[in-house]
Design an enzyme around this catalytic site. Structure first.
Site, PDB file in Angstrom:
ATOM      1  N   GLU A 149     -24.957  13.055 -40.585  1.00 28.71           N
ATOM      2  CA  GLU A 149     -26.740  12.528 -40.005  1.00 28.71           C
ATOM      3  C   GLU A 149     -27.270  12.602 -41.263  1.00 28.71           C
ATOM      4  OE1 GLU A 149     -27.953  15.453 -36.627  1.00 28.71           O
ATOM      5  OE2 GLU A 149     -25.810  14.479 -35.172  1.00 28.71           O
ATOM      6  N   SER A 154     -22.618  17.671 -45.655  1.00 29.05           N
ATOM      7  CA  SER A 154     -21.632  18.549 -46.349  1.00 29.05           C
ATOM      8  C   SER A 154     -21.897  19.643 -44.984  1.00 29.05           C
ATOM      9  CB  SER A 154     -22.442  18.963 -47.489  1.00 29.05           C
ATOM     10  OG  SER A 154     -22.324  18.415 -48.114  1.00 29.05           O
ATOM     11  N   THR A 182     -18.399   4.856 -41.934  1.00 28.37           N
ATOM     12  CA  THR A 182     -16.869   4.166 -42.778  1.00 28.37           C
ATOM     13  C   THR A 182     -16.004   2.797 -41.642  1.00 28.37           C
ATOM     14  OG1 THR A 182     -16.619   4.850 -44.407  1.00 28.37           O
ATOM     15  CG2 THR A 182     -14.528   3.452 -43.924  1.00 28.37           C
ATOM     16  N   ILE A 376     -14.911   2.615 -73.491  1.00 28.48           N
ATOM     17  CA  ILE A 376     -13.036   1.864 -74.538  1.00 28.48           C
ATOM     18  C   ILE A 376     -13.716   0.462 -74.619  1.00 28.48           C
ATOM     19  CG2 ILE A 376     -10.902   1.744 -74.797  1.00 28.48           C
ATOM     20  CD1 ILE A 376     -10.561   4.066 -73.634  1.00 28.48           C
ATOM     21  N   LEU A 377     -13.221  -0.402 -73.503  1.00 24.73           N
ATOM     22  CA  LEU A 377     -13.821  -1.732 -73.189  1.00 24.73           C
ATOM     23  C   LEU A 377     -14.883  -1.942 -74.183  1.00 24.73           C
ATOM     24  CD1 LEU A 377     -11.200  -2.632 -70.109  1.00 24.73           C
ATOM     25  CD2 LEU A 377     -10.641  -2.217 -72.873  1.00 24.73           C
ATOM     26  N   GLU A 402     -15.175  12.762 -47.266  1.00 26.80           N
ATOM     27  CA  GLU A 402     -14.538  14.098 -47.164  1.00 26.80           C
ATOM     28  C   GLU A 402     -14.744  14.673 -47.471  1.00 26.80           C
ATOM     29  OE1 GLU A 402     -10.840  13.091 -44.816  1.00 26.80           O
ATOM     30  OE2 GLU A 402     -11.630  10.764 -44.835  1.00 26.80           O
TER      31      GLU A 402
HETATM   32  C1  FAD Z   1     -19.583   4.649 -48.738  1.00 22.42           C
HETATM   33  C2  FAD Z   1     -19.774   6.003 -48.013  1.00 22.42           C
HETATM   34  C3  FAD Z   1     -18.716   6.201 -46.487  1.00 22.42           C
HETATM   35  C4  FAD Z   1     -19.236   7.221 -45.239  1.00 22.42           C
HETATM   36  N1  FAD Z   1     -18.249   7.773 -44.255  1.00 22.42           N
HETATM   37  C5  FAD Z   1     -18.532   8.258 -43.726  1.00 22.42           C
HETATM   38  C6  FAD Z   1     -17.578   8.333 -42.376  1.00 22.42           C
HETATM   39  O1  FAD Z   1     -16.933   7.879 -41.947  1.00 22.42           O
HETATM   40  N2  FAD Z   1     -17.912   9.556 -41.377  1.00 22.42           N
HETATM   41  C7  FAD Z   1     -19.387   9.661 -41.411  1.00 22.42           C
HETATM   42  O2  FAD Z   1     -19.590  11.448 -40.993  1.00 22.42           O
HETATM   43  N3  FAD Z   1     -19.758  10.357 -43.203  1.00 22.42           N
HETATM   44  C8  FAD Z   1     -19.823   9.134 -43.865  1.00 22.42           C
HETATM   45  N4  FAD Z   1     -19.909   9.404 -44.944  1.00 22.42           N
HETATM   46  C9  FAD Z   1     -20.970  11.062 -45.524  1.00 22.42           C
HETATM   47  C10 FAD Z   1     -20.252  11.449 -46.643  1.00 22.42           C
HETATM   48  O3  FAD Z   1     -19.019  12.150 -45.953  1.00 22.42           O
HETATM   49  C11 FAD Z   1     -21.686  12.322 -46.500  1.00 22.42           C
HETATM   50  O4  FAD Z   1     -22.391  11.588 -47.175  1.00 22.42           O
HETATM   51  C12 FAD Z   1     -21.148  13.671 -48.120  1.00 22.42           C
HETATM   52  O5  FAD Z   1     -20.573  14.608 -46.796  1.00 22.42           O
HETATM   53  C13 FAD Z   1     -21.912  14.185 -48.352  1.00 22.42           C
HETATM   54  O6  FAD Z   1     -23.282  14.734 -47.681  1.00 22.42           O
HETATM   55  P1  FAD Z   1     -24.815  13.943 -47.827  1.00 22.42           P
HETATM   56  O7  FAD Z   1     -25.021  12.835 -48.486  1.00 22.42           O
HETATM   57  O8  FAD Z   1     -25.599  14.848 -46.511  1.00 22.42           O
HETATM   58  O9  FAD Z   1     -25.077  14.992 -48.616  1.00 22.42           O
HETATM   59  P2  FAD Z   1     -25.544  16.833 -48.991  1.00 22.42           P
HETATM   60  O10 FAD Z   1     -24.492  17.402 -48.204  1.00 22.42           O
HETATM   61  O11 FAD Z   1     -26.925  16.901 -48.824  1.00 22.42           O
HETATM   62  O12 FAD Z   1     -25.425  17.106 -50.307  1.00 22.42           O
HETATM   63  C14 FAD Z   1     -26.139  16.008 -51.629  1.00 22.42           C
HETATM   64  C15 FAD Z   1     -25.427  17.084 -53.151  1.00 22.42           C
HETATM   65  O13 FAD Z   1     -25.346  18.444 -52.852  1.00 22.42           O
HETATM   66  C16 FAD Z   1     -24.318  19.002 -52.878  1.00 22.42           C
HETATM   67  N5  FAD Z   1     -24.202  20.371 -52.180  1.00 22.42           N
HETATM   68  C17 FAD Z   1     -24.290  20.140 -50.911  1.00 22.42           C
HETATM   69  N6  FAD Z   1     -24.088  21.600 -50.135  1.00 22.42           N
HETATM   70  C18 FAD Z   1     -24.283  22.398 -51.643  1.00 22.42           C
HETATM   71  C19 FAD Z   1     -23.221  23.355 -51.847  1.00 22.42           C
HETATM   72  N7  FAD Z   1     -23.008  24.780 -51.189  1.00 22.42           N
HETATM   73  N8  FAD Z   1     -22.760  23.877 -53.177  1.00 22.42           N
HETATM   74  C20 FAD Z   1     -22.944  23.262 -53.808  1.00 22.42           C
HETATM   75  N9  FAD Z   1     -23.542  22.029 -53.983  1.00 22.42           N
HETATM   76  C21 FAD Z   1     -23.464  21.094 -52.942  1.00 22.42           C
HETATM   77  C22 FAD Z   1     -23.490  18.061 -52.409  1.00 22.42           C
HETATM   78  O14 FAD Z   1     -22.280  18.253 -53.106  1.00 22.42           O
HETATM   79  C23 FAD Z   1     -23.935  16.637 -53.083  1.00 22.42           C
HETATM   80  O15 FAD Z   1     -23.821  16.604 -54.542  1.00 22.42           O
HETATM   81  C24 FAD Z   1     -19.857   8.860 -46.059  1.00 22.42           C
HETATM   82  C25 FAD Z   1     -20.679   8.273 -46.858  1.00 22.42           C
HETATM   83  C26 FAD Z   1     -20.706   6.807 -47.717  1.00 22.42           C
HETATM   84  C27 FAD Z   1     -20.907   7.251 -50.127  1.00 22.42           C
END
Ligand code: FAD
Length: 425
Positions: A149, A154, A182, A376-377, A402
């Site tokens: 959402e 995460s 997706t 490299i390329l 994921e």
């Molecule tokens: C092309 C694409 C397809 C997708 N498909 C799906 C789908 O089919 N269904 C679905 O539900 N979602 C989907 N997603 C969503 C995806 O799973 C989320 O973007 C992902 O889980 C990260 O959540 P966020 O975008 O809210 O980032 P955030 O959770 O806000 O994270 C932002 C950054 O902070 C870091 N971070 C967050 N918490 C911590 C922590 N505790 N410790 C250290 N670092 C942290 C993360 O690693 C990241 O680098 C998709 C995303 C993309 C881009």
């Protein structure tokens, strides 16, 4: 003794997906990258009969298992539980092969996908029939999983989408917004598909209140609000879906509607277990891109008279050779971790640690390998005449969806060090 020899059937399926990748996928790779919202219809229609057969087989097995359970055949059930198979190993190799062709096109594959897996994992037989039978017949259809959402990706425990039970009509009413779904367009709108939606039935209960619900395509109140323009995997559709007073039958909830406050995370953990099965497959897709890249780089170097030497002391290697050897070593390490997580699934062993480990490693490695290849390329790597720059863009998603690399490493750290999620955030 550990045997790394693959079963003949796995080798054959891998060879078949490689042929498909060479003939159906790779030839349209650039075209679909340049035209983001076009679909690889030839690939979709070619693979659809195999998907239908696979889904029909799984449904038949679920029917058989339920019939045996009803007849009180407990010993047979126990025996079946212990049985190992090579099913996930085969799937991982097929995904690796198709992603060698194009990871975005591979993601366009019809079938239940993650949404279907959730239904198979926790759905009742009636739900499996009602929602999964569509994938065994007719035109291609898609399933999707909507968790993320605007406020939380995460941090899934913070989900804001609500599901309220209307006691009078015995329907759930969903309200909220899901982003980055997706295959959401195909699942919610363009086919007779299904979307599995995570929503809370009780915000005050935190994780214990989060349940998953199946929403069928065309249900009033479910609307695709935005189609994303993306950096990579551009053949795959990614959308936002809005739920506005979206009414679904009571029986569309997966698992128990009961909120067990004391046993706060059991149901939630069950839902998260879908990822233990899917993360190694994401890693396998990464490995397809990584293999394509390494093969291509070596081919280009060979065309220019540069042959990478093996078994030579490190100080006698050129910098270029060291780079290629590093790419290959990282690739093999990630692939072995992936195979371990996959093999554990086939042996019905708990693999949460190994699953997150291989996903984190593979996401990092494929990002490193594709960036190194562009380096490299040089201009060839940066040019849109070749696919290397595209592979670099496609690769990054494996470190995001994921569970991001950071989140998967967090899970690994917690499991190795024995910390709870409250002790290590
Ligand atoms: C092309 C694409 C397809 C997708 N498909 C799906 C789908 O089919 N269904 C679905 O539900 N979602 C989907 N997603 C969503 C995806 O799973 C989320 O973007 C992902 O889980 C990260 O959540 P966020 O975008 O809210 O980032 P955030 O959770 O806000 O994270 C932002 C950054 O902070 C870091 N971070 C967050 N918490 C911590 C922590 N505790 N410790 C250290 N670092 C942290 C993360 O690693 C990241 O680098 C998709 C995303 C993309 C881009």
């Amino acid at each position: 003794m550990i045997s790394f020899e693959l079963p003949e059937q796995v080798k054959q399926q891998h060879a078949m997906s490689q042929t498909m990748a060479e003939n159906l996928i790779r030839p349209v790779s650039r075209q679909l990258d340049e035209n983001e919202h076009q679909k690889p219809w030839i690939f979709i229609h070619t693979i659809w009969p195999a998907i239908q057969e696979m889904e029909a087989g799984e449904l038949a097995r679920a029917e058989k298992k339920a019939a045996a359970q009803q007849a009180g055949e407990r010993p047979a059930e126990k025996k079946e539980k212990k049985k190992t198979s090579a099913g996930t190993m085969m799937l991982a190799h097929m995904i690796e092969g198709m992603s060698w062709g194009d990871a975005g096109i591979y993601l366009c594959i019809p079938g239940g996908q993650l949404g279907g897996e959730a239904i198979k994992a926790v759905g009742t037989l009636e739900q499996k029939r009602r929602f999964m039978e569509r994938f065994t017949k007719g035109d291609p259809k898609w399933g999707a999983m909507a968790i993320t959402e605007p406020c939380c990706g995460s941090d899934t425990a913070n989900i804001q989408t609500t599901a309220v039970l209307d006691q009078e009509t015995n329907e759930w009413i969903l309200n909220g917004e899901k982003i980055y779904v997706t295959s959401g367009l195909m699942a919610a709108q363009e086919s007779d598909g299904i979307v599995v939606v995570w929503a809370t039935v009780d915000k005050s209960a935190g994780r214990a209140g989060i349940k998953s619900f199946v929403v069928e395509a065309g249900t009033p109140g479910m609307k695709v609000a935005k189609i994303e323009d993306k950096l990579g995997i551009r053949a795959s559709d990614t959308v936002s879906i809005v739920f506005e007073d979206c009414r679904i039958p009571y029986d569309n909830i997966l698992g128990s509607p009961e909120v067990k406050r004391k046993d706060t995370t059991k149901g939630f953990k069950g839902a998260m277990q879908t990822f233990d099965a899917s993360r190694p497959l994401v890693a396998a897709s990464s490995m397809g891109i990584a293999r394509a890249t390494i093969e291509f780089v070596k081919e280009k170097l060979a065309e220019n008279g540069i042959k990478v030497r093996y078994g030579v002391p490190r100080h006698k290697l050129t910098a270029l050779e060291r780079d290629v050897l590093e790419m290959e070593a990282q690739y093999k390490a990630a692939w072995l971790l992936t195979l371990r997580a996959v093999a554990m699934l086939d042996q019905r062993l708990p693999n949460a640690l190994e699953s997150s480990m291989c996903k984190a490693k593979a996401g990092k490695v494929v990002t490193f390998i594709t960036q190194k290849a562009v380096e490299i390329l040089g201009p060839l790597g940066y040019s849109r005449d070749l696919l290397v720059e595209k592979w670099m863009r496609d690769a990054k998603i494996n470190d995001l969806f994921e569970g991001t690399g950071q989140i998967n490493m967090l899970i690994v750290a917690r499991r190795i060090l024995g910390y709870t999620r409250h002790e290590l955030k």
